[in-house]
Design an enzyme around this catalytic site. Structure first.
Site, PDB file in Angstrom:
ATOM      1  N   GLY A   1     -35.178  11.008-106.998  1.00 25.80           N
ATOM      2  CA  GLY A   1     -34.021  10.271-106.509  1.00 25.80           C
ATOM      3  C   GLY A   1     -34.417   9.394-105.338  1.00 25.80           C
TER       4      GLY A   1
ATOM      5  N   GLN B   1     -33.319   4.477 -97.901  1.00 32.20           N
ATOM      6  CA  GLN B   1     -34.705   4.903 -97.711  1.00 32.20           C
ATOM      7  C   GLN B   1     -35.699   3.753 -97.818  1.00 32.20           C
ATOM      8  OE1 GLN B   1     -34.100   8.232-100.707  1.00 32.20           O
ATOM      9  NE2 GLN B   1     -35.702   9.100 -99.417  1.00 32.20           N
TER      10      GLN B   1
ATOM     11  N   CYS C   1     -37.530  15.577-100.131  1.00 35.10           N
ATOM     12  CA  CYS C   1     -37.108  14.185 -99.939  1.00 35.10           C
ATOM     13  C   CYS C   1     -38.351  13.325 -99.733  1.00 35.10           C
ATOM     14  CB  CYS C   1     -36.214  14.108 -98.705  1.00 35.10           C
ATOM     15  SG  CYS C   1     -35.645  12.443 -98.325  1.00 35.10           S
ATOM     16  N   LEU C   2     -38.379  12.169-100.368  1.00 38.16           N
ATOM     17  CA  LEU C   2     -39.526  11.271-100.211  1.00 38.16           C
ATOM     18  C   LEU C   2     -39.678  10.789 -98.765  1.00 38.16           C
ATOM     19  CD1 LEU C   2     -39.210   9.165-103.491  1.00 38.16           C
ATOM     20  CD2 LEU C   2     -40.855  10.982-102.987  1.00 38.16           C
TER      21      LEU C   2
ATOM     22  N   HIS D   1     -27.522  14.722-102.411  1.00 40.08           N
ATOM     23  CA  HIS D   1     -28.577  14.430-101.443  1.00 40.08           C
ATOM     24  C   HIS D   1     -28.683  12.915-101.207  1.00 40.08           C
ATOM     25  CE1 HIS D   1     -32.944  15.008-100.023  1.00 40.08           C
ATOM     26  NE2 HIS D   1     -32.842  13.722-100.203  1.00 40.08           N
ATOM     27  N   GLU D   2     -28.701  12.153-102.306  1.00 42.54           N
ATOM     28  CA  GLU D   2     -28.834  10.696-102.175  1.00 42.54           C
ATOM     29  C   GLU D   2     -27.591  10.080-101.534  1.00 42.54           C
ATOM     30  OE1 GLU D   2     -31.735   9.805-102.480  1.00 42.54           O
ATOM     31  OE2 GLU D   2     -32.454  11.440-103.729  1.00 42.54           O
TER      32      GLU D   2
ATOM     33  N   HIS E   1     -27.809  10.179 -97.880  1.00 42.30           N
ATOM     34  CA  HIS E   1     -28.633   9.090 -97.335  1.00 42.30           C
ATOM     35  C   HIS E   1     -27.777   7.853 -97.060  1.00 42.30           C
ATOM     36  CE1 HIS E   1     -32.739  10.513 -97.351  1.00 42.30           C
ATOM     37  NE2 HIS E   1     -32.700  10.873 -98.627  1.00 42.30           N
TER      38      HIS E   1
HETATM   39 NI    NI Z   1     -33.984  12.057 -99.736  1.00 42.15          NI
END
Ligand code: NI
Length: 167
Positions: A46, A51, A91-92, A133-134, A137
């Site tokens: 995701g 991000q 998370c990236l 989660h996204e 963000h």
């Molecule tokens: Ni994330």
């Protein structure tokens, strides 16, 4: 298509609140395509526009093993949430950190696709957690910020150490 640069926690730009998309044009399609490519290359399941330092309400998600189930959510809204998930997330923007966060097990999401078409998606399990989660963000919230202050301090210290090692 270019791979986009992913911001790393605790970058302050991860705290910006994304604005709704009002124009569904070619630049939005390009953003979605670049975000998907960036997510697959990472690899991740995701990615939120926040991000990659674009503060618009755009999310790409694909929890499939084969990378053939891309979900694009523009201006997503959770209209129903039930149950309690027990899936650890990563998370990236916070590499190497995996933690359990309180999330709903099932969500119903209303969103638009990249062409501006409205749709409703019902998700559960990993997909539901990933969407929540996204969406965090887009509100400027990183998943570790759901954890205790002590845990957040430890995570920041660990990430700083990682950065020093890779420098
Ligand atoms: Ni994330």
């Amino acid at each position: 298509m270019p791979i986009l640069n992913i911001l790393r926690y605790p970058d302050a730009r991860l705290h910006k609140v994304a604005a709704p998309v009002t124009v569904f044009d070619e630049s939005l399609k390009k953003l979605v395509a670049d975000m998907a490519e960036t997510m697959y290359a990472a690899p991740g399941i995701g990615l939120a526009a926040t991000q990659v330092d674009v503060h618009k309400q755009v999310i790409v998600v694909d929890v499939s093993d084969r990378h053939d189930s891309l979900v694009v959510l523009v201006n997503p809204e959770i209209v129903e949430a039930t149950g309690e998930s027990d899936i650890e997330e990563g998370c990236l923007s916070v590499p190497g950190i995996y933690e359990l966060v309180q999330r709903a097990e099932r969500v119903k999401v209303r969103a638009h696709d990249q062409n501006g078409k409205a749709f409703t998606l019902e998700a559960q399990g990993l997909l539901a957690v990933c969407i929540q989660h996204e969406m965090d963000h887009l509100q400027g919230k990183v998943f570790v910020e759901h954890l205790s202050q002590l845990k957040q301090q430890r995570i920041r210290a660990k990430l700083a150490k990682q950065l020093r090692k890779s420098a």
